[in-house]
Scaffold this active site. Structure first.
Site, PDB file in Angstrom:
ATOM      1  N   ARG A  51       0.861  -1.189   0.000  1.00  0.00           N
ATOM      2  CA  ARG A  51       0.000   0.000   0.000  1.00  0.00           C
ATOM      3  C   ARG A  51       0.894   1.235   0.000  1.00  0.00           C
ATOM      4  O   ARG A  51       2.116   1.116   0.080  1.00  0.00           O
ATOM      5  CB  ARG A  51      -1.037   0.000   1.134  1.00  0.00           C
ATOM      6  CG  ARG A  51      -0.680  -0.626   2.434  1.00  0.00           C
ATOM      7  CD  ARG A  51       0.430   0.029   3.208  1.00  0.00           C
ATOM      8  NE  ARG A  51       0.236   1.447   3.328  1.00  0.00           N
ATOM      9  CZ  ARG A  51       1.191   2.315   3.544  1.00  0.00           C
ATOM     10  NH1 ARG A  51       2.452   1.934   3.647  1.00  0.00           N
ATOM     11  NH2 ARG A  51       0.950   3.609   3.648  1.00  0.00           N
ATOM     12  N   ARG A  88      -7.591  -0.416  -6.578  1.00  0.00           N
ATOM     13  CA  ARG A  88      -7.923   0.668  -5.636  1.00  0.00           C
ATOM     14  C   ARG A  88      -8.135   1.945  -6.466  1.00  0.00           C
ATOM     15  O   ARG A  88      -7.386   2.198  -7.407  1.00  0.00           O
ATOM     16  CB  ARG A  88      -6.795   0.865  -4.606  1.00  0.00           C
ATOM     17  CG  ARG A  88      -6.636  -0.346  -3.681  1.00  0.00           C
ATOM     18  CD  ARG A  88      -5.694  -0.054  -2.535  1.00  0.00           C
ATOM     19  NE  ARG A  88      -6.292   0.838  -1.554  1.00  0.00           N
ATOM     20  CZ  ARG A  88      -5.599   1.375  -0.543  1.00  0.00           C
ATOM     21  NH1 ARG A  88      -4.292   1.121  -0.403  1.00  0.00           N
ATOM     22  NH2 ARG A  88      -6.182   2.177   0.323  1.00  0.00           N
ATOM     23  N   GLN A 190      -1.713   2.576   9.962  1.00  0.00           N
ATOM     24  CA  GLN A 190      -0.439   2.699   9.242  1.00  0.00           C
ATOM     25  C   GLN A 190       0.582   3.496  10.052  1.00  0.00           C
ATOM     26  O   GLN A 190       1.787   3.302   9.904  1.00  0.00           O
ATOM     27  CB  GLN A 190      -0.654   3.392   7.884  1.00  0.00           C
ATOM     28  CG  GLN A 190      -1.396   2.579   6.853  1.00  0.00           C
ATOM     29  CD  GLN A 190      -2.877   2.847   6.861  1.00  0.00           C
ATOM     30  OE1 GLN A 190      -3.451   3.186   7.888  1.00  0.00           O
ATOM     31  NE2 GLN A 190      -3.519   2.696   5.720  1.00  0.00           N
ATOM     32  N   ASP A 231      -2.034  10.887  -2.137  1.00  0.00           N
ATOM     33  CA  ASP A 231      -2.481   9.812  -3.029  1.00  0.00           C
ATOM     34  C   ASP A 231      -2.873  10.337  -4.404  1.00  0.00           C
ATOM     35  O   ASP A 231      -2.754   9.638  -5.402  1.00  0.00           O
ATOM     36  CB  ASP A 231      -3.631   9.040  -2.401  1.00  0.00           C
ATOM     37  CG  ASP A 231      -3.080   8.126  -1.321  1.00  0.00           C
ATOM     38  OD1 ASP A 231      -2.898   8.602  -0.180  1.00  0.00           O
ATOM     39  OD2 ASP A 231      -2.751   6.963  -1.636  1.00  0.00           O
ATOM     40  N   ASN A 241      -5.321  12.419   0.612  1.00  0.00           N
ATOM     41  CA  ASN A 241      -4.372  11.590   1.380  1.00  0.00           C
ATOM     42  C   ASN A 241      -5.190  10.836   2.425  1.00  0.00           C
ATOM     43  O   ASN A 241      -6.417  10.980   2.508  1.00  0.00           O
ATOM     44  CB  ASN A 241      -3.284  12.464   2.021  1.00  0.00           C
ATOM     45  CG  ASN A 241      -2.142  11.639   2.576  1.00  0.00           C
ATOM     46  OD1 ASN A 241      -1.598  10.775   1.875  1.00  0.00           O
ATOM     47  ND2 ASN A 241      -1.768  11.856   3.818  1.00  0.00           N
TER      48      ASN A 241
END
Ligand code: MRU
Length: 338
Positions: A51, A88, A190, A231, A241
């Site tokens: 990821r 994704r 994360q 992102d 993000n």
């Protein structure tokens, strides 16, 4: 040699397979999985074995290379590119890589080596540009600083040393003292599981906080700057993000703390006029209702689990790219990014 080089095994190309560290298992277990088909790569991205936007892009490139090794037919390859892109929806790097691979399909003659070479080149570029991101970002820090980040935008999230975390690795390498506050980043954790782990491993002073401690820490500590990854960045600088980044940016503004986004050009989607057009992934409710399979909420409760949010450009002090730092007005300056 850089301290950050201790960790660099996120994605490894092994000629007929891709070895990924299983990020769902960290920090309790350091387990690797071998990916041999584009279908397996699609699953690995979807289920977050790998990821982080740039890492997803690099992994996707190798997934397409695996497809080319299986069958180098144009129609087959296009199907596999589309399959991997469907894993994704938010991270633009996935589509950036898909675009580069599609371009190869336009060649008169195509062979597997072409796709393998391109995937290795994408990885190499990512590795090199993260060094630049780190250099431009660390130049913003004084000799001694306290910073904050969110999620994981480090070596685990890229093909190199990271985006936001590269700033801290480079600062340390230059002899600067930096300590980093890391919010846990619910629900996938994360921050707690990945950023804390890799920052510590690389000798950066790291303080883990609960997500709901962000504003308190910004108010009571001297935080020099916030650095986050991205992102997808639209033409006007609006930035998607990890969920919680928008709240962090709002709080940083309230506490007069500079807020920097650190991202390569492969994260900029110049087809989008603003952040309103960025597709936001909604993930399964189980990620919120359960923790490692243990139920922590009523089983039948309704859940919303958006994985990302969009920070509007006016909350962003600057965007650190491999070409330097972009300051407002973003629209004009982003249009010059090539
Ligand atoms: O859902 P994830 O873990 O893929 O989300 C990752 C992030 O939001 C990162 O901050 C972003 O991809 C930048 S990574 C260098």
């Amino acid at each position: 040699m850089g301290v950050y080089m201790i960790w660099a095994k996120t994605i490894q190309w092994l000629d007929d397979r891709v070895r990924l560290i299983d990020q769902r298992k960290l920090p309790l277990e350091e387990v690797y999985v071998d990916i041999k088909t584009p279908e397996e790569m699609h699953n690995a991205i979807k289920r977050m074995v790998v990821r982080g936007a740039p890492a997803i892009g690099v992994a996707a490139g190798y997934g397409i290379a695996l497809a080319a090794l299986e069958n180098c037919d144009r129609k087959y390859l296009l199907e596999k590119i589309e399959l991997i892109e469907s894993a994704r929806p938010t991270a633009y790097n996935l589509f950036y890589v898909g675009k580069r691979m599609r371009k190869l399909l336009e060649r008169k003659e195509i062979k597997p080596a072409l796709f393998v070479k391109e995937a290795i080149q994408i990885h190499k570029e990512d590795r090199e540009l993260t060094e630049k991101l780190g250099e431009y970002g660390s130049a913003l820090l004084p000799k001694r600083s306290q910073c904050m980040t969110i999620c994981n935008a480090g070596a685990l999230a890229t093909g190199g040393i990271g985006t936001a975390l590269a700033v801290f690795y480079k600062a340390k390498d230059q002899g600067k003292e930096v300590s980093v506050f890391v919010p846990e980043t619910r629900p996938f954790l994360q921050g707690a599981r990945l950023s804390s782990w890799e920052l510590k491993k690389n000798g950066i002073e790291t303080i883990l906080i609960a997500d709901n401690a962000i504003s308190y820490i910004l108010k009571t500590e001297e935080i020099d700057a916030v650095f986050t990854g991205a992102d997808r960045i639209a033409r006007n600088g609006d930035t998607a993000n990890k969920i919680g980044t928008y709240g962090l940016a709002l709080s940083a503004r309230e506490h007069h703390t500079p807020f920097f986004v650190v991202a390569p050009r492969s994260t900029f989607d110049l087809t989008l006029n603003s952040g309103n057009e960025i597709p936001i992934e909604e993930r399964p409710g189980e990620e919120v209702k359960e923790f490692r399979g243990i139920q922590i909420a009523p089983r039948n409760i309704e859940v919303r689990n958006p994985a990302f949010d969009v920070t509007p450009n006016y909350l962003i002090t600057g965007i650190v790219t491999e070409k330097g730092v972009i300051y407002p007005p973003f629209r004009k300056r982003i249009s010059l990014l090539k």
